[in-house]
Design an enzyme around this catalytic site. Structure first.
Site, PDB file in Angstrom:
ATOM      1  N   HIS A 140       0.819  -1.382  -0.130  1.00 18.72           N
ATOM      2  CA  HIS A 140       0.058  -0.046   0.134  1.00 18.72           C
ATOM      3  C   HIS A 140       0.828   1.093   0.105  1.00 18.72           C
ATOM      4  O   HIS A 140       0.551   2.171  -0.879  1.00 18.72           O
ATOM      5  CB  HIS A 140      -1.004   0.052   1.127  1.00 18.72           C
ATOM      6  CG  HIS A 140      -1.627   0.949   1.528  1.00 18.72           C
ATOM      7  ND1 HIS A 140      -3.088   1.205   1.159  1.00 18.72           N
ATOM      8  CD2 HIS A 140      -1.291   2.538   1.916  1.00 18.72           C
ATOM      9  CE1 HIS A 140      -3.569   2.655   1.592  1.00 18.72           C
ATOM     10  NE2 HIS A 140      -2.313   3.228   1.823  1.00 18.72           N
ATOM     11  N   GLU A 141       1.889   1.367   0.812  1.00 24.19           N
ATOM     12  CA  GLU A 141       2.671   2.429   0.940  1.00 24.19           C
ATOM     13  C   GLU A 141       3.443   2.645  -0.368  1.00 24.19           C
ATOM     14  O   GLU A 141       3.820   3.832  -0.905  1.00 24.19           O
ATOM     15  CB  GLU A 141       3.568   2.412   2.337  1.00 24.19           C
ATOM     16  CG  GLU A 141       3.031   2.534   3.375  1.00 24.19           C
ATOM     17  CD  GLU A 141       1.875   3.663   3.477  1.00 24.19           C
ATOM     18  OE1 GLU A 141       2.281   4.765   3.145  1.00 24.19           O
ATOM     19  OE2 GLU A 141       0.866   3.559   4.280  1.00 24.19           O
ATOM     20  N   HIS A 144       1.696   4.486  -3.103  1.00 26.12           N
ATOM     21  CA  HIS A 144       1.602   5.756  -2.972  1.00 26.12           C
ATOM     22  C   HIS A 144       2.983   6.396  -3.756  1.00 26.12           C
ATOM     23  O   HIS A 144       2.921   7.472  -4.311  1.00 26.12           O
ATOM     24  CB  HIS A 144       1.630   6.214  -1.479  1.00 26.12           C
ATOM     25  CG  HIS A 144       0.231   6.012  -0.909  1.00 26.12           C
ATOM     26  ND1 HIS A 144      -0.776   6.689  -1.314  1.00 26.12           N
ATOM     27  CD2 HIS A 144       0.023   5.523   0.264  1.00 26.12           C
ATOM     28  CE1 HIS A 144      -1.764   6.506  -0.587  1.00 26.12           C
ATOM     29  NE2 HIS A 144      -1.129   5.808   0.510  1.00 26.12           N
ATOM     30  N   GLU A 215      -6.074   6.837  -1.080  1.00 27.97           N
ATOM     31  CA  GLU A 215      -6.073   5.931  -0.227  1.00 27.97           C
ATOM     32  C   GLU A 215      -6.700   4.528  -0.561  1.00 27.97           C
ATOM     33  O   GLU A 215      -6.339   3.464  -0.509  1.00 27.97           O
ATOM     34  CB  GLU A 215      -6.664   6.058   1.226  1.00 27.97           C
ATOM     35  CG  GLU A 215      -5.883   7.010   2.026  1.00 27.97           C
ATOM     36  CD  GLU A 215      -4.415   6.609   2.264  1.00 27.97           C
ATOM     37  OE1 GLU A 215      -4.048   5.387   2.302  1.00 27.97           O
ATOM     38  OE2 GLU A 215      -3.528   7.714   2.523  1.00 27.97           O
TER      39      GLU A 215
END
Length: 306
Positions: A140-141, A144, A215
């Site tokens: 997930h990070e 980004h 997100e």
């Protein structure tokens, strides 16, 4: 270099529109300050210097604020191994890996581009998550970073930071030195506060809207990259539940960085304030991951489907 994280056209469009609108707001804000303060050089130099400092040193500022320390492979071999594997799968440069000695389970990514990025996890997160859950959070990070929305949020938040600082400065300056100012000066200060407050409010809303979508985009990208959306859903449920147990007073320091966190340090699910939140609700995120589980033919874990 294009990573193998799923591209998200809607995210790209939203980032472009947000930056365009904030750019217009930024130009108008600077112009208003120049007219009101009658010193274009001072305004341009100060704001320009602060923008460069925030953009180029955002990773160091965030790490310092959250007590993060860069860690080598020898110190956290398993953490580095997960990041190495995900970066290889995603075909992207490996970011700097850092750890924050905080009990609050969370993670964040920062940096101006994929070649100058940092991914930081807290010791509380490492202690609580299973390997598959940690992989989902790190994916997930990393998404980004790959989507470059970390840099966009950093740039976008700058205008709100400046406007907020000006409101505070003008307010305290007026309170502490109001008796020594004439009516014209007081009127200028009132206008500066009004313009700054309006700019802060507009930038706040624009950034929150972009942040909530990014997100969801990061959850989607991570789920497709790892092929295990249920593990990410499990991590979300676990982290949100653990944060809810932490006293609100202990979360206040961390809340300034909510826009960068894996899940916000709010301690509870938002009610009406969800419209001003940096993140979608937990249920929205779980519902999306449940749908992806179905698409991939992966059995959904309890609580992942709406």
């Amino acid at each position: 270099m294009q990573s193998r994280f799923r591209s998200d056209r809607r995210l790209t469009v939203r980032m472009g529109v947000t930056l365009f609108l904030l750019g217009l707001l930024y130009v108008g804000f600077v112009a208003a300050l120049i007219v009101l303060l009658k010193s274009w050089l001072l305004v341009v130099v100060l704001i320009g210097a602060m923008f460069v400092a925030q953009f180029w040193f955002s990773d160091r500022i965030a790490l310092f604020a959250m007590r993060g320390q860069v860690v080598e492979r020898e110190e956290y071999p398993e953490l580095h191994a997960v990041v190495d594997r995900l970066c290889a799968i995603a075909d992207m440069p490996k970011p700097v890996v850092a750890v924050s000695a905080m009990d609050m389970p969370n993670a964040f990514a920062t940096g101006r581009n994929p070649d100058h990025a940092v991914v930081c996890v807290t010791t509380g997160l490492l202690r609580r998550l299973e390997p598959a859950e940690l992989e989902g959070v790190l994916a997930h990070e990393l998404s980004h970073v790959a989507h470059k929305d970390v840099a966009v949020i950093t740039v976008a938040s700058f205008l709100g930071v400046i406007a907020g600082l000006i409101v505070r400065f003008a307010f305290y300056s007026q309170v502490l030195g109001g008796g020594r100012r004439d009516q014209n000066t007081a009127a200028v200060f009132a206008v500066v506060i009004g313009v700054s407050a309006a700019v802060y409010a507009l930038s706040f809303l624009l950034i929150r809207a972009l942040s909530r979508y990014r997100e969801l985009a990061a959850d989607r990208a991570a789920a497709h990259l790892t092929g295990r959306p249920s593990a990410l859903a499990s991590a979300l449920t676990k982290v949100t539940g653990e944060i809810a147990r932490i006293p609100t007073k202990d979360l206040r320091t961390a809340q300034a960085f909510n826009a960068f966190y894996f899940t916000p340090a709010t301690g509870r699910e938002p009610g009406i304030e969800r419209f001003f939140s940096t993140h979608p609700t937990l249920q929205q995120r779980l519902d999306q991951l449940g749908r992806i589980s179905t698409e991939l033919g992966e059995p959904a874990t309890p609580g992942t489907a709406g």
